[in-house]
Structure formats: C-alpha cells, structure tokens
Design a protein around this motif. Structure first.
Motif, PDB file in Angstrom:
ATOM      1  N   LEU A 102      -5.702  13.934   5.394  1.00 19.70           N
ATOM      2  CA  LEU A 102      -5.136  13.357   6.626  1.00 19.70           C
ATOM      3  C   LEU A 102      -3.640  13.577   6.832  1.00 19.70           C
ATOM      4  N   LEU A 103      -2.956  14.051   5.784  1.00 22.47           N
ATOM      5  CA  LEU A 103      -1.490  14.183   5.894  1.00 22.47           C
ATOM      6  C   LEU A 103      -1.060  15.068   7.052  1.00 22.47           C
ATOM      7  N   ASP A 104      -1.830  16.127   7.310  1.00 21.54           N
ATOM      8  CA  ASP A 104      -1.445  17.026   8.390  1.00 21.54           C
ATOM      9  C   ASP A 104      -1.832  16.492   9.758  1.00 21.54           C
ATOM     10  N   LYS A 105      -2.718  15.511   9.775  1.00 16.30           N
ATOM     11  CA  LYS A 105      -3.089  14.929  11.073  1.00 16.30           C
ATOM     12  C   LYS A 105      -2.162  13.767  11.430  1.00 16.30           C
ATOM     13  N   LEU A 106      -1.990  12.848  10.477  1.00 17.61           N
ATOM     14  CA  LEU A 106      -1.247  11.623  10.809  1.00 17.61           C
ATOM     15  C   LEU A 106       0.241  11.709  10.464  1.00 17.61           C
ATOM     16  N   GLY A 107       0.625  12.709   9.707  1.00 11.65           N
ATOM     17  CA  GLY A 107       2.048  12.883   9.423  1.00 11.65           C
ATOM     18  C   GLY A 107       2.481  12.260   8.109  1.00 11.65           C
ATOM     19  N   ARG A 108       3.586  12.771   7.598  1.00 11.32           N
ATOM     20  CA  ARG A 108       4.105  12.285   6.304  1.00 11.32           C
ATOM     21  C   ARG A 108       4.704  10.893   6.423  1.00 11.32           C
ATOM     22  N   ARG A 109       5.456  10.671   7.522  1.00  7.38           N
ATOM     23  CA  ARG A 109       6.146   9.388   7.672  1.00  7.38           C
ATOM     24  C   ARG A 109       5.147   8.233   7.746  1.00  7.38           C
ATOM     25  N   PHE A 110       4.059   8.449   8.478  1.00  4.72           N
ATOM     26  CA  PHE A 110       3.052   7.400   8.608  1.00  4.72           C
ATOM     27  C   PHE A 110       2.580   6.950   7.221  1.00  4.72           C
ATOM     28  N   PHE A 111       2.244   7.939   6.370  1.00 11.12           N
ATOM     29  CA  PHE A 111       1.722   7.586   5.047  1.00 11.12           C
ATOM     30  C   PHE A 111       2.805   7.028   4.131  1.00 11.12           C
ATOM     31  N   LEU A 112       4.012   7.600   4.240  1.00  9.37           N
ATOM     32  CA  LEU A 112       5.100   7.102   3.389  1.00  9.37           C
ATOM     33  C   LEU A 112       5.363   5.632   3.689  1.00  9.37           C
ATOM     34  N   ILE A 113       5.505   5.317   4.987  1.00  8.71           N
ATOM     35  CA  ILE A 113       5.895   3.961   5.375  1.00  8.71           C
ATOM     36  C   ILE A 113       4.739   2.987   5.156  1.00  8.71           C
ATOM     37  N   SER A 114       3.523   3.367   5.613  1.00  5.52           N
ATOM     38  CA  SER A 114       2.428   2.404   5.451  1.00  5.52           C
ATOM     39  C   SER A 114       2.025   2.284   3.976  1.00  5.52           C
ATOM     40  N   GLY A 115       1.947   3.405   3.267  1.00  6.43           N
ATOM     41  CA  GLY A 115       1.555   3.362   1.849  1.00  6.43           C
ATOM     42  C   GLY A 115       2.534   2.523   1.034  1.00  6.43           C
ATOM     43  N   THR A 116       3.835   2.722   1.274  1.00  6.97           N
ATOM     44  CA  THR A 116       4.822   1.986   0.478  1.00  6.97           C
ATOM     45  C   THR A 116       4.822   0.503   0.866  1.00  6.97           C
ATOM     46  N   SER A 117       4.547   0.196   2.146  1.00  5.46           N
ATOM     47  CA  SER A 117       4.453  -1.228   2.537  1.00  5.46           C
ATOM     48  C   SER A 117       3.271  -1.876   1.810  1.00  5.46           C
ATOM     49  N   ILE A 118       2.145  -1.153   1.748  1.00  2.00           N
ATOM     50  CA  ILE A 118       0.954  -1.711   1.069  1.00  2.00           C
ATOM     51  C   ILE A 118       1.255  -1.972  -0.405  1.00  2.00           C
ATOM     52  N   LEU A 119       1.887  -0.987  -1.062  1.00  2.06           N
ATOM     53  CA  LEU A 119       2.118  -1.178  -2.507  1.00  2.06           C
ATOM     54  C   LEU A 119       3.123  -2.297  -2.749  1.00  2.06           C
ATOM     55  N   THR A 120       4.064  -2.471  -1.805  1.00  5.89           N
ATOM     56  CA  THR A 120       5.053  -3.545  -1.952  1.00  5.89           C
ATOM     57  C   THR A 120       4.354  -4.906  -1.849  1.00  5.89           C
ATOM     58  N   ALA A 121       3.448  -5.023  -0.876  1.00  3.36           N
ATOM     59  CA  ALA A 121       2.712  -6.287  -0.724  1.00  3.36           C
ATOM     60  C   ALA A 121       1.907  -6.569  -1.998  1.00  3.36           C
ATOM     61  N   ALA A 122       1.316  -5.516  -2.575  1.00  2.00           N
ATOM     62  CA  ALA A 122       0.521  -5.705  -3.797  1.00  2.00           C
ATOM     63  C   ALA A 122       1.414  -6.171  -4.956  1.00  2.00           C
ATOM     64  N   LEU A 123       2.648  -5.658  -5.013  1.00  2.97           N
ATOM     65  CA  LEU A 123       3.568  -6.083  -6.078  1.00  2.97           C
ATOM     66  C   LEU A 123       3.933  -7.565  -5.923  1.00  2.97           C
ATOM     67  N   VAL A 124       4.120  -7.985  -4.671  1.00  2.00           N
ATOM     68  CA  VAL A 124       4.412  -9.403  -4.433  1.00  2.00           C
ATOM     69  C   VAL A 124       3.219 -10.228  -4.922  1.00  2.00           C
ATOM     70  N   GLY A 125       2.002  -9.753  -4.600  1.00  2.00           N
ATOM     71  CA  GLY A 125       0.785 -10.461  -5.019  1.00  2.00           C
ATOM     72  C   GLY A 125       0.694 -10.556  -6.542  1.00  2.00           C
ATOM     73  N   LEU A 126       1.023  -9.478  -7.234  1.00  2.00           N
ATOM     74  CA  LEU A 126       0.979  -9.489  -8.708  1.00  2.00           C
ATOM     75  C   LEU A 126       1.954 -10.527  -9.251  1.00  2.00           C
ATOM     76  N   GLY A 127       3.139 -10.560  -8.625  1.00  2.00           N
ATOM     77  CA  GLY A 127       4.145 -11.546  -9.036  1.00  2.00           C
ATOM     78  C   GLY A 127       3.609 -12.957  -8.865  1.00  2.00           C
TER      79      GLY A 127
END
Ligand code: BGC
Length: 472
Positions: free
Chosen positions: A310-335
C-alpha cells in the motif's frame, strides 16, 4: 512503480529473482541474528552467569557495535574487492560467528562471538540492498528496497520460531545460535555463483563484463548500452562525504538522520530483542513468553507485507504519521499496564495486545519507510555516502537504546521507560507532520526542491528513482 508491477516484473525475470533471493539471505540473517537473542537470553543468562543487567545488555548490544563497525568496513570493502566477494566473506563471518556463539563458555566468549556476528550484520544491512539495487532494472528498485525489510522481519520471525521450538523441547540456547550456520553457508556458497555488480565492474573499467552481466539479466526491450552510459555518467559526477555538508543537501540529510534516529528511539528493538523479557515482566513463564513472541514476529511480517502493497498507493507520510501515532498509543498503554496493579489484574492480556499494536504501527510506518526514504531523498550521486551516514546513525542509536533498556526500567521504572519512548513517538509524529515531504509519485527534482536543495547539489536529473508515469 506500483508493487503489483514489481511482483509481476520480478516473476517475469526469474533469473534475476534468484539472484535477489540469494543476496537477500543477508537481510534474513540480519533479522535472525538480531532476533535470536530474545529467547536465547532467557536461558543463557544462567548458563553463562550473566548476573547483572549490565552484562545482559552488553551481550545484546555488542552485536550492534559490531554492526556499526561492519557497515563502516564493508562500505570500503565493497568498493575495493567487490560487493559479491564482500557478501561471500560476510556469509563466512555469519557461519563462524554462529559456531562461536553456540560454543561460548563464558561472558567474554559470548561477547566476542556476538561482536563478530555484528560485523556480518552491519555488512548485510548495507551491502545486500546495494548489490541488489545495482543489479535490478531501475523500474523495480523501490520494491526491492522494501523487499529487504520483509527479509529482515522474516529473519526475526524465524529466530522467534527457533527460540520457541528449542525452548519447548530442550531449553538449549546453543542450538538457537547454531541454526544460523545454515543460512550463513547458503549465503556464502550461493554468492560464489552470483555475478559481480555491473556498477562495480564499470567502476573498475571492466565495461565488457558489465555489459555481459546486464545482457543476462535484462529483456530485449531494455537498452543495455544506455544503462552502461548512465552508470558511467553517474560514477564520474559522484560526490564524496564532503559533498554531504554542502548547504543545499543539509535539509535532506537532517530528514534522513532524523528518520534513522526516530526509528530507534521509539524503542522498537526493546520489543524485538527483549520481547520475551517484557512478557515475563508482565507475568508470563518462559515458554508462554516465547510463544507470544512468535505472534509478535508474525504480526511484524504480516504488516510489513501490507505496507509494501500500500505504500505506493497511500503514500509514505500517511503510514509514517499514522503508524507512529498507533505505536505511541500502544506505548502509553504498556505504561498504564505496568503502572496499575488493578489494570494488570483486570486485563492481564493487555501487555501482549499493546505489544502487537505497537509492532503493527512500526511495521507499516517507520520500519519500511525509513529504509525506503533514505533510498529516495538523496540524488544518485551522493546516495551511497548519505545512506551510509544514516545507516550508522541507525545502528548507533539502536545500540544506545538496547544498551540502556534494562537499566532504565530499574532507574525510572518500566512504565517510566515506555512513557519516555512514547514521548519520543509524539516528537516523531510532530516532526513527520511538519518536516518530512511526501515522496510518492514525485520526481527526484520535486523531492529535492521540497527539501530546499540548491541547484548545484541537486545535480543532474536522476530519472531512475522516478515513478514511470512521472518520467513518461
Ligand atoms: C530496523 C531494525 C528492527 C527491524 C524490526 C528494521 O527496519 O532497522 O532495527 O529490528 O526493523 O522489524
């Protein structure tokens, strides 16, 4: 190019696919040898008397110091003795390193074995994509870069499965390392039969041989003479390390280095190398922790494939920003999980759920996009040295984070550690949103002007990195 096109092209040209697969064993071993320590550590720390956090951390992290050194040496070696021979040597280093670790009897011996393995890992992280990219036609280079990330995650998954298998039957951590001999030997022997990189041959003035190699791996419609002339033009105008500090390229370099740093400081390798330990912190037994690590490994591979498609369809920024937001939320949850005994009691599976969510966010975002973007944002003439600098930052920060993880959990608590990584995640999302340009469907010149590159360093038009329709 669209990934579907990449898959079609790769299967059409099976001979080339064979070379790419053999060469990519290097990426697989990068994943295997970095991932295998997670399970092995649970058992070897008793056998080798690794009593302190410091000893355990150094056993994990010394491989990364080896990797920094390996990346440095291999950049030079790949030019001097060829990419192909460098890869044969790295296969031999993988084999001897695996044997050395499997037979280690003391702390110092395991440190030496892991450092030695690290030399091969650093070489693989640099020379595998380089060799493959120089051999494949420009139109599938992008897909091949992401394919390398897929091999890394497959290597990590294989290591988790091997760890789980041996832990279930024998607790034998030595075999976990020893298994690495097989792919190492396959790499060394396989590469012996592979061609030299045409780019390296041209650099050595061996144009005829380069021509013969390209003839073998191209179709009738491909213009081999034009490709040789392009390689020559680029190698003549190549800029060295000094070119990297020129004003116009600084912004590109800042983006590349920031991606390298953020990829590591959100704590990915605490999950990859210490996943089983974190699951034990969360109350699992050894075998349960290793079984659950296999889920983490599968999630990593699965979502890397999703990203590649999907990277070539949805773009790099979309995945960078959404993926990193998801992992950040998961880190808060782990904490939160480690902070509150009530939560631990009420939802004991929350730690695993957070780890899986975290790895999903990484696998669609920072995992593949870092390696892809550093192959895209620099002009061809300075891509080699610029990528080398970013790669070294990546390994250096990987070392810093892995080396301090256990100490941090003692110093600022487990929840404090995960919240610190979450804070870095927030910084990363802000940086990506404000500074990182979209590179999908953009020509190299457009990317360079987005990044404020001067005309004198933007250099000549590099059509090879452009999507085909932009070139038409
Ligand atoms: C990173 C590695 C990490 C791996 C996990 C790669 O992109 O560079 O440090 O272990 O992804 O999948």
């Amino acid at each position: 190019m669209e990934e579907a096109g990449f898959v079609r092209e790769a299967f059409r040209n099976r001979r080339l696919l064979g070379v790419a697969l053999i060469a990519a064993i290097g990426g697989f071993l990068f994943g295997y040898d970095t991932g295998v320590i997670g399970g092995a550590m649970l058992f070897m720390k008793n056998d080798l008397a690794l009593k302190t956090h410091g000893q355990q951390q150094l056993t994990v992290a010394i491989l990364l110091l080896g990797a920094v050194t390996g990346a440095l040496i291999s950049g030079w070696l790949a030019d001097r003795i060829s990419r192909r021979r460098t890869k044969i040597i790295s296969g031999c280093v993988y084999v001897t390193g695996a044997v050395g670790c499997a037979l280690a009897q003391s702390y110092w011996q395991i440190l030496a074995g892991r450092f030695w393995l690290g030399l091969a890992v650093g070489t693989a992280s640099f020379v595998s994509p380089l060799y493959i990219a120089e051999l494949v036609p420009p139109r599938i280079r992008g897909g091949i870069v992401s394919f390398n990330q897929l091999m890394i995650t497959s290597g990590i998954l294989a290591a988790y499965i091997v760890d789980w298998g041996f832990a279930s039957f024998s607790n034998n951590w030595r075999w976990m390392f020893a298994i690495g001999v097989v792919p190492g030997a396959a790499l060394a022997i396989g590469m012996y039969f592979m061609p030299f990189s045409p780019r390296w041959l041209v650099d050595r003035g061996r144009d005829e041989q380069a021509h013969a190699v390209l003839e073998r791996y191209r179709f009738e419609e491909d213009d081999v003479d034009a490709e040789i002339s392009e390689i020559k033009a680029v190698s003549e105008s190549e800029v060295g390390l000094r070119g990297l500090i020129a004003k116009g390229v600084r912004r590109m370099l800042v983006v590349g280095i920031a991606l390298a740093v953020f990829q590591q400081i959100v704590g990915i390798n605490t999950v990859i190398y210490y996943g089983p330990t974190i699951l034990k912190f969360a109350g699992q037994k050894n075998t349960g922790a290793l079984t659950q690590s296999v889920f983490i490994g599968c999630t990593n591979v699965f979502f890397t494939i999703v990203a590649i498609l999907l990277l070539d369809k949805l773009g790099r920024r979309f995945f960078l920003i959404s993926g990193t937001s998801i992992l950040t939320a998961a880190l808060v949850g782990l904490g939160v999980f480690f902070e509150s005994a009530g939560v631990r009691h009420a939802v004991p599976w929350l730690a695993l759920a957070c780890l899986l969510t975290y790895i999903m966010g990484f696998a669609v975002g920072l995992g593949p996009v870092f390696w892809l973007m550093i192959a895209e944002i620099f002009p061809l003439q300075m891509r080699g040295p610029a990528m080398a600098v970013c790669t070294m930052f990546n390994w250096g920060l990987n070392f810093a984070i892995s080396y301090t993880f256990l100490t941090l959990t003692s110093a600022i608590t487990k929840q404090g550690t995960f919240w610190l990584y979450a804070f870095f995640g927030v910084c990363a999302v802000v940086f990506f949103t404000i500074v990182v340009p979209e590179t999908k469907d953009r020509s190299l010149e457009q990317i360079q002007s987005d990044l404020g590159a001067d005309a004198d360093v933007a250099l000549s038009r590099d059509t090879s990195a452009e999507p085909e329709h932009a070139r038409a």
